[in-house]
Motif scaffolding. Structure first.
Motif, short mmCIF file in Angstrom:
data_model
loop_
_atom_site.label_atom_id
_atom_site.label_comp_id
_atom_site.label_asym_id
_atom_site.label_seq_id
_atom_site.Cartn_x
_atom_site.Cartn_y
_atom_site.Cartn_z
N CYS A 139 0.84 -1.20 0.00
CA CYS A 139 0.00 0.00 0.00
C CYS A 139 0.88 1.26 0.00
O CYS A 139 0.62 2.20 -0.75
N LEU A 140 1.93 1.25 0.80
CA LEU A 140 2.87 2.36 0.83
C LEU A 140 3.44 2.61 -0.57
O LEU A 140 3.44 3.74 -1.07
N ARG A 141 3.89 1.55 -1.24
CA ARG A 141 4.46 1.70 -2.58
C ARG A 141 3.43 2.18 -3.59
O ARG A 141 3.73 2.98 -4.48
N ILE A 142 2.21 1.69 -3.47
CA ILE A 142 1.14 2.12 -4.37
C ILE A 142 0.91 3.62 -4.24
O ILE A 142 0.84 4.35 -5.23
N CYS A 143 0.81 4.10 -3.00
CA CYS A 143 0.55 5.53 -2.78
C CYS A 143 1.70 6.40 -3.26
O CYS A 143 1.47 7.46 -3.86
N ILE A 144 2.92 5.97 -3.03
CA ILE A 144 4.07 6.72 -3.52
C ILE A 144 4.07 6.77 -5.04
O ILE A 144 4.33 7.82 -5.65
N THR A 191 3.84 8.55 4.22
CA THR A 191 4.76 7.95 3.24
C THR A 191 6.09 8.68 3.28
O THR A 191 7.02 8.30 2.59
N ARG A 192 6.14 9.75 4.04
CA ARG A 192 7.30 10.65 4.15
C ARG A 192 7.55 11.39 2.83
O ARG A 192 8.65 11.81 2.55
N ASN A 193 6.50 11.51 2.03
CA ASN A 193 6.58 12.26 0.78
C ASN A 193 5.83 13.57 0.93
O ASN A 193 4.63 13.66 0.72
N ALA A 194 6.56 14.59 1.31
CA ALA A 194 5.99 15.94 1.37
C ALA A 194 6.31 16.62 0.06
O ALA A 194 7.45 16.60 -0.40
N ASP A 195 5.30 17.20 -0.54
CA ASP A 195 5.51 17.88 -1.81
C ASP A 195 6.28 19.17 -1.56
O ASP A 195 5.87 20.01 -0.76
N LYS A 196 7.40 19.32 -2.22
CA LYS A 196 8.21 20.52 -2.06
C LYS A 196 7.59 21.70 -2.81
O LYS A 196 7.87 22.85 -2.51
#
Length: 133
Positions: free
Chosen positions: A67-72, A114-119
């Motif tokens: 699920c983590l990989r799918i969202c990333i 996911t630790r993906n913050a949009d810069k």
């Protein structure tokens, strides 16, 4: 002709699907991806956007990793349209909005980052995305 990003997403979805298919037991789960304001606490706020990729996921550790990989992957493939989508949801003027992507497996109440913050920052005038000044 298909965009190379779309090819990448399809490729990743096939890989993830094959990985998940190894565990045939307990496919009662569903993967949810969401975007929150970076400064928001996901335990106290509602997400700005939620997506359910409609991929059967086992309710276990392997399913959470998938699920983590799918969202990333979905986030990476949709970066160019995130601003427009957010503005259409918010429908009001917004300046310098930053979002972070979260995921949730099944009906668990807790969102995990996911630790993906949009810069990139999103700015809206009404429901239209505009360039931030």
């Amino acid at each position: 002709m298909m965009d190379s990003r779309l090819h990448y997403v399809i490729f990743m979805m096939v890989l993830i699907g094959e990985y998940v298919a190894e565990d045939k037991e307990n496919f009662d789960g569903s993967c949810f991806c969401a975007m929150f304001r970076t400064e928001d606490d996901p335990t106290k706020e509602d997400p700005l956007l939620v997506s359910d990729p409609q991929i059967p996921i086992p309710h276990n550790i392997a399913g959470a990793k998938s699920c983590l990989r799918i969202c990333i992957t979905l986030y990476a493939a949709s970066r160019d349209v995130i601003g427009k989508a957010l503005c259409q949801v918010l429908k009001h003027d917004t300046d310098n909005l930053r979002v972070t992507v979260y995921f949730r497996l099944c009906d668990e109440e807790k969102w995990a980052s996911t630790r993906n913050a949009d810069k990139n920052r999103v700015c809206c005038r009404g429901d239209e995305a505009v360039e931030c000044s």
